[in-house]
Design a protein around this motif. Structure first.
Motif, PDB file in Angstrom:
ATOM      1  N   UNK A 144       0.843  -1.186   0.000  1.00 42.40           N
ATOM      2  CA  UNK A 144       0.000   0.000   0.000  1.00 42.40           C
ATOM      3  C   UNK A 144       0.884   1.244   0.000  1.00 42.40           C
ATOM      4  N   UNK A 145       0.265   2.395  -0.284  1.00 41.56           N
ATOM      5  CA  UNK A 145       1.017   3.650  -0.257  1.00 41.56           C
ATOM      6  C   UNK A 145       1.609   3.877   1.132  1.00 41.56           C
ATOM      7  N   UNK A 146       0.843   3.555   2.155  1.00 44.41           N
ATOM      8  CA  UNK A 146       1.315   3.746   3.528  1.00 44.41           C
ATOM      9  C   UNK A 146       2.507   2.852   3.824  1.00 44.41           C
ATOM     10  N   UNK A 147       2.498   1.609   3.326  1.00 47.13           N
ATOM     11  CA  UNK A 147       3.617   0.698   3.545  1.00 47.13           C
ATOM     12  C   UNK A 147       4.859   1.153   2.784  1.00 47.13           C
ATOM     13  N   UNK A 148       4.672   1.648   1.558  1.00 46.09           N
ATOM     14  CA  UNK A 148       5.820   2.157   0.786  1.00 46.09           C
ATOM     15  C   UNK A 148       6.434   3.367   1.466  1.00 46.09           C
ATOM     16  N   UNK A 149       5.575   4.246   1.989  1.00 43.38           N
ATOM     17  CA  UNK A 149       6.064   5.443   2.686  1.00 43.38           C
ATOM     18  C   UNK A 149       6.806   5.044   3.966  1.00 43.38           C
ATOM     19  N   UNK A 150       6.268   4.061   4.682  1.00 44.32           N
ATOM     20  CA  UNK A 150       6.927   3.562   5.886  1.00 44.32           C
ATOM     21  C   UNK A 150       8.310   3.028   5.576  1.00 44.32           C
ATOM     22  N   UNK A 151       8.428   2.233   4.515  1.00 39.69           N
ATOM     23  CA  UNK A 151       9.714   1.639   4.178  1.00 39.69           C
ATOM     24  C   UNK A 151      10.703   2.674   3.658  1.00 39.69           C
ATOM     25  N   UNK A 152      10.213   3.700   2.977  1.00 38.67           N
ATOM     26  CA  UNK A 152      11.098   4.782   2.533  1.00 38.67           C
ATOM     27  C   UNK A 152      11.677   5.507   3.744  1.00 38.67           C
ATOM     28  N   UNK A 153      10.833   5.775   4.732  1.00 36.29           N
ATOM     29  CA  UNK A 153      11.297   6.441   5.949  1.00 36.29           C
ATOM     30  C   UNK A 153      12.328   5.567   6.670  1.00 36.29           C
ATOM     31  N   UNK A 154      12.042   4.264   6.795  1.00 37.67           N
ATOM     32  CA  UNK A 154      12.991   3.365   7.445  1.00 37.67           C
ATOM     33  C   UNK A 154      14.322   3.317   6.703  1.00 37.67           C
ATOM     34  N   UNK A 155      14.259   3.285   5.373  1.00 36.99           N
ATOM     35  CA  UNK A 155      15.476   3.187   4.572  1.00 36.99           C
ATOM     36  C   UNK A 155      16.382   4.389   4.823  1.00 36.99           C
ATOM     37  N   UNK A 156      15.797   5.572   4.872  1.00 34.69           N
ATOM     38  CA  UNK A 156      16.578   6.784   5.113  1.00 34.69           C
ATOM     39  C   UNK A 156      17.182   6.755   6.516  1.00 34.69           C
ATOM     40  N   UNK A 157      16.372   6.368   7.509  1.00 30.61           N
ATOM     41  CA  UNK A 157      16.855   6.338   8.889  1.00 30.61           C
ATOM     42  C   UNK A 157      17.942   5.286   9.080  1.00 30.61           C
ATOM     43  N   UNK A 158      17.755   4.106   8.500  1.00 30.30           N
ATOM     44  CA  UNK A 158      18.773   3.062   8.617  1.00 30.30           C
ATOM     45  C   UNK A 158      20.088   3.523   7.975  1.00 30.30           C
ATOM     46  N   UNK A 159      19.985   4.148   6.815  1.00 30.01           N
ATOM     47  CA  UNK A 159      21.177   4.594   6.088  1.00 30.01           C
ATOM     48  C   UNK A 159      22.034   5.510   6.966  1.00 30.01           C
ATOM     49  N   UNK A 160      21.369   6.406   7.702  1.00 27.27           N
ATOM     50  CA  UNK A 160      22.072   7.338   8.575  1.00 27.27           C
ATOM     51  C   UNK A 160      22.461   6.686   9.903  1.00 27.27           C
ATOM     52  N   UNK A 161      21.595   5.818  10.424  1.00 24.30           N
ATOM     53  CA  UNK A 161      21.845   5.188  11.717  1.00 24.30           C
ATOM     54  C   UNK A 161      23.133   4.362  11.695  1.00 24.30           C
ATOM     55  N   UNK A 162      23.359   3.604  10.628  1.00 30.41           N
ATOM     56  CA  UNK A 162      24.539   2.753  10.564  1.00 30.41           C
ATOM     57  C   UNK A 162      25.829   3.572  10.507  1.00 30.41           C
ATOM     58  N   UNK A 163      25.737   4.828  10.091  1.00 25.43           N
ATOM     59  CA  UNK A 163      26.931   5.676  10.025  1.00 25.43           C
ATOM     60  C   UNK A 163      27.268   6.294  11.382  1.00 25.43           C
ATOM     61  N   UNK A 164      26.356   6.189  12.319  1.00 20.73           N
ATOM     62  CA  UNK A 164      26.589   6.756  13.647  1.00 20.73           C
ATOM     63  C   UNK A 164      27.715   5.976  14.325  1.00 20.73           C
ATOM     64  N   UNK A 165      28.781   6.669  14.701  1.00 28.05           N
ATOM     65  CA  UNK A 165      29.948   5.994  15.275  1.00 28.05           C
ATOM     66  C   UNK A 165      29.663   5.395  16.641  1.00 28.05           C
ATOM     67  N   UNK A 166      28.596   5.850  17.282  1.00 25.32           N
ATOM     68  CA  UNK A 166      28.252   5.299  18.600  1.00 25.32           C
ATOM     69  C   UNK A 166      27.620   3.914  18.493  1.00 25.32           C
ATOM     70  N   UNK A 167      27.131   3.561  17.304  1.00 21.35           N
ATOM     71  CA  UNK A 167      26.463   2.274  17.117  1.00 21.35           C
ATOM     72  C   UNK A 167      27.502   1.187  16.866  1.00 21.35           C
ATOM     73  N   UNK A 168      27.538   0.211  17.767  1.00 18.32           N
ATOM     74  CA  UNK A 168      28.503  -0.878  17.618  1.00 18.32           C
ATOM     75  C   UNK A 168      27.913  -2.055  16.865  1.00 18.32           C
TER      76      UNK A 168
END
Length: 428
Positions: A144-168
């Motif tokens: 659904x549109x809502x599911x696609x929007x949810x996954x787009x938001x997650x993709x952006x957040x994951x992309x940045x989250x993994x670059x956080x040096x505090x995350x082991x």
């Protein structure tokens, strides 16, 4: 002497107590001895304290969260709960002196971690429950549109989250996500597979000797647990109303567990309609909490375990209960549940949001026989390694691989300061 690891879990419900038991017991062994600090709600702290006393375990110190900390960390808005959990972890890490922290639920932290917020020079890891971005290509037309929007938001957040040096390390209960993460994200190799430890205790003999709640001579189906709309109880009742007369006379449906208050009236109304429109069907609804022993007995006596989730993202202990009893599961074809059911032949899948398709799947199970729905060898493969010891060892290996970094002064960025001020303004 400061603890080696601080664990934060503000949710006292569900698996928290069991998981912390596994971790405490494992950290008390010679395999990986470690001192722990647990930042948990006061009721959970009391429960753990009593349990540790009975087991003579003294390797974990308890840091009860304040009622305000718990309230903010459990806020229904993810932005609020995420920032609250970040600040709470940061504060308890500093107070305890632990060099690193573990979030039992990391999904809430994707926003603050994507913003690059740190933890005073310390490292953090966490367990990710609901990655869904890697299922986009499975059935792109069905999202659904809502599911696609949810996954787009997650993709952006994951992309940045993994670059956080505090995350082991990011531990994924979804075994299909780590390889996707490694391929698609910079530093995505921080993702580690984690075996769900929700393996029922081996009480098969007691369960087998318990009386069966099902009538003889019928194909029996069981839906159990905390019965919410998301678990598909309403759609199931609508499907039962549509069963053909022949199937109804050969089927028995047992719905057992606490019904969510917001749907209790609808469940009772639909149950009455089913019994009126399909009198040949054996249908029983028990609205109450089930003990572990009862769940074990019910799953061993039924023929098919029902898990008609409604487009649910993530794993479910229901699959493990069914597999542990050697019973097929009827579940959604979407996401992790659908993929596990398919890859290990744990049962059958259908479009569980459709009452007519769910009714057809039940009719097919009665007609073909439940023994045709699953593969015992596949079930055995699925259960391999899903134990408390494997779960705990995977966590410890991921977090303690090599020396844990000593905490060092960290320059507080403008973003850190703003977030701390925002969260502090809502603290007592």
């Amino acid at each position: 002497m400061p603890p080696e690891l601080l664990i934060l879990e503000p949710d006292a419900r569900g698996h928290a107590f069991e998981w912390l038991q596994h971790i405490i017991e494992y950290s008390a062994t010679d395999r990986h001895p470690a001192r722990l600090a647990l930042a948990v709600p006061a009721p959970l702290a009391e429960k753990l304290s009593a349990w540790m006393e009975t087991r003579k375990l003294h390797n974990a110190e308890l840091h009860p969260l304040t009622s305000r900390e718990t309230e903010l960390c459990m806020h229904r808005r993810l932005a609020v709960s995420g920032l609250a959990r970040w600040r709470t972890m940061r504060r308890h890490l500093a107070e305890s002196g632990a060099p690193q922290g573990l979030f039992l639920g990391m999904d809430h932290l994707s926003l603050p971690l994507a913003l690059g917020l740190g933890f005073g020079g310390r490292k953090v890891s966490g367990i990710l429950f609901r990655p869904s971005v890697h299922y986009q290509t499975d059935n792109p037309g069905r999202l659904s549109f809502r599911e696609r929007l949810r996954d787009l938001r997650k993709d952006i957040l994951y992309r940045l989250m993994f670059r956080n040096r505090a995350v082991k390390a990011v531990f994924s209960l979804d075994p299909y996500f780590p390889s996707y993460s490694t391929r698609h994200y910079v530093s995505g190799d921080k993702t580690k597979p984690l075996s769900d430890p929700a393996h029922p205790r081996d009480d098969g003999a007691a369960a087998a000797s318990a009386p069966s709640p099902f009538p003889a001579g019928r194909t029996s189906f069981l839906l159990f647990g905390v019965l919410t709309e998301r678990k598909g109880v309403l759609v199931l009742l609508e499907a039962l109303r549509a069963l053909d007369v022949e199937t109804a006379s050969r089927a028995a449906i047992f719905i057992a567990g606490e019904i969510a208050p917001e749907i209790r009236g609808a469940v009772n109304e639909l149950r009455d309609e089913v019994q009126q429109n399909n009198p040949g069907l054996w249908l029983e609804v028990e609205d109450r909490h089930l003990s572990t022993e009862e769940i074990s007995a019910f799953t061993r006596h039924c023929d098919v375990v029902l898990a008609p989730y409604q487009r649910f993202v993530g794993s479910s202990g229901i699959l493990l209960w069914a597999a542990g009893a050697g019973k097929p599961v009827l579940t959604q074809g979407y996401g992790l549940l659908g993929k596990l059911a398919h890859d290990y032949r744990l049962g059958t899948t259908c479009e569980t949001t459709s009452p007519s398709e769910l009714a057809f799947a039940i009719e097919a199970a009665v007609s073909a026989g439940p023994e045709t729905l699953c593969d015992p060898c596949g079930i055995a493969r699925f259960l391999t390694g899903r134990t408390p010891r494997t779960f705990s060892s995977q966590l410890f290996n991921g977090m303690f691989h090599g020396p844990a970094p000593a905490p060092k002064p960290e320059r507080v960025t403008q973003g850190d300061a703003s977030a701390m001020n925002w969260s502090r303004s809502r603290a007592p």
